[in-house]
Scaffold this motif. Structure first.
Motif, PDB file in Angstrom:
ATOM      1  N   ARG A  95       7.719  -6.196   9.614  1.00 18.46           N
ATOM      2  CA  ARG A  95       7.684  -5.135   8.605  1.00 18.46           C
ATOM      3  C   ARG A  95       6.920  -3.962   9.190  1.00 18.46           C
ATOM      4  NH1 ARG A  95       5.038  -6.464   3.467  1.00 18.46           N
ATOM      5  NH2 ARG A  95       5.731  -4.358   3.015  1.00 18.46           N
ATOM      6  N   THR A  96       7.560  -2.810   9.234  1.00 12.27           N
ATOM      7  CA  THR A  96       6.935  -1.594   9.762  1.00 12.27           C
ATOM      8  C   THR A  96       7.345  -0.419   8.889  1.00 12.27           C
ATOM      9  OG1 THR A  96       8.797  -1.056  11.205  1.00 12.27           O
ATOM     10  CG2 THR A  96       7.080  -2.473  12.144  1.00 12.27           C
ATOM     11  N   GLY A  97       6.926   0.753   9.289  1.00 13.83           N
ATOM     12  CA  GLY A  97       7.394   1.968   8.629  1.00 13.83           C
ATOM     13  C   GLY A  97       6.492   2.499   7.547  1.00 13.83           C
ATOM     14  N   ALA A  98       5.368   1.827   7.300  1.00 13.14           N
ATOM     15  CA  ALA A  98       4.438   2.303   6.284  1.00 13.14           C
ATOM     16  C   ALA A  98       3.042   1.802   6.622  1.00 13.14           C
ATOM     17  CB  ALA A  98       4.850   1.795   4.901  1.00 13.14           C
ATOM     18  N   ILE A  99       2.065   2.524   6.164  1.00 12.92           N
ATOM     19  CA  ILE A  99       0.694   2.039   6.256  1.00 12.92           C
ATOM     20  C   ILE A  99       0.435   1.343   4.926  1.00 12.92           C
ATOM     21  CG2 ILE A  99      -1.722   2.680   6.510  1.00 12.92           C
ATOM     22  CD1 ILE A  99      -0.763   5.083   8.173  1.00 12.92           C
ATOM     23  N   ALA A 100       0.652   0.020   4.949  1.00 14.38           N
ATOM     24  CA  ALA A 100       0.583  -0.767   3.720  1.00 14.38           C
ATOM     25  C   ALA A 100       0.291  -2.221   4.057  1.00 14.38           C
ATOM     26  CB  ALA A 100       1.916  -0.662   2.964  1.00 14.38           C
ATOM     27  N   PRO A 101      -0.258  -2.973   3.101  1.00 20.25           N
ATOM     28  CA  PRO A 101      -0.491  -4.388   3.344  1.00 20.25           C
ATOM     29  C   PRO A 101       0.812  -5.089   3.744  1.00 20.25           C
ATOM     30  CG  PRO A 101      -1.566  -3.714   1.308  1.00 20.25           C
ATOM     31  CD  PRO A 101      -0.715  -2.560   1.774  1.00 20.25           C
ATOM     32  N   GLY A 102       0.719  -5.947   4.756  1.00 23.25           N
ATOM     33  CA  GLY A 102       1.878  -6.686   5.220  1.00 23.25           C
ATOM     34  C   GLY A 102       2.671  -5.992   6.303  1.00 23.25           C
ATOM     35  N   CYS A 103       2.416  -4.713   6.524  1.00 28.90           N
ATOM     36  CA  CYS A 103       3.092  -3.970   7.593  1.00 28.90           C
ATOM     37  C   CYS A 103       2.200  -3.965   8.827  1.00 28.90           C
ATOM     38  CB  CYS A 103       3.381  -2.524   7.168  1.00 28.90           C
ATOM     39  SG  CYS A 103       4.700  -2.385   5.969  1.00 28.90           S
ATOM     40  N   ARG A 104       2.815  -4.101   9.960  1.00 30.27           N
ATOM     41  CA  ARG A 104       2.076  -4.098  11.216  1.00 30.27           C
ATOM     42  C   ARG A 104       1.495  -2.714  11.479  1.00 30.27           C
ATOM     43  NH1 ARG A 104       1.577  -7.089  15.963  1.00 30.27           N
ATOM     44  NH2 ARG A 104       1.506  -5.790  17.828  1.00 30.27           N
TER      45      ARG A 104
END
Length: 175
Positions: A95-104
């Protein structure tokens, strides 16, 4: 490939160097397929150079400009970069593409004070990074939430360069 849900891994500078031909990006995307970019040679290890070569090869094949940048309202650099990131993330199952929990947390920070980026805004920064050859405005790099490059320096840079230099000398002398 698109029907199978596979992500095509493209290495455009290597493909150009080896004379492999021009990938049918339009055909892949028309079928709903995705691509990522990478490198597998010593020609280039630059994501900007790979994206630039991808677009330039599409221009040569079609004899038109702005071929690969097809997202409505986005600049060509932003479109190419975003699509390569999406495909790469899919291929890696991340999971990428955002600065959010669960995203690398993989981040690249470009130096807005670099002479070629000075005064540029938003998408023009990515366009310049990708299409202005010979520049490296990357200032900082975070991988998996850990800074590995700060102010253009890797903490082990001198050791790595010395080891690389030694390896190249050994290879060139056959030892």
């Amino acid at each position: 490939l698109a029907t199978a849900g596979a992500v095509v891994g493209l290495c455009p500078t290597t493909e150009a160097d080896l004379g492999d031909g021009i990938f049918d990006l339009a055909g892949l995307e028309a079928a709903g397929g995705r691509f990522g970019i990478g490198t597998d040679s010593n020609v280039s290890a630059s994501p900007a150079a790979e994206l630039r070569q991808l677009e330039w090869s599409q221009r040569l094949a079609t004899r038109r400009r702005l071929v690969a940048g097809r997202q409505e309202g986005a600049s060509i650099g932003t479109s190419l970069y975003a699509r390569a990131l999406e495909g790469g993330a899919q291929a890696l199952g991340r999971r990428t593409g955002a600065i959010a929990p669960g995203c690398r947390a993989d981040l690249v920070v470009l130096d807005a004070d670099h002479p070629l980026l000075a005064g540029r805004r938003h998408e023009a920064i990515l366009d310049t990074w990708i299409f202005a050859t010979g520049i490296n405005p990357v200032r900082d790099v975070m991988v998996g939430g850990r800074w590995v490059i700060r102010e253009r320096r890797h903490p082990r840079e001198e050791t790595i360069l010395a080891e690389f230099r030694g390896t190249m000398l050994r290879l060139s002398t056959g030892l």
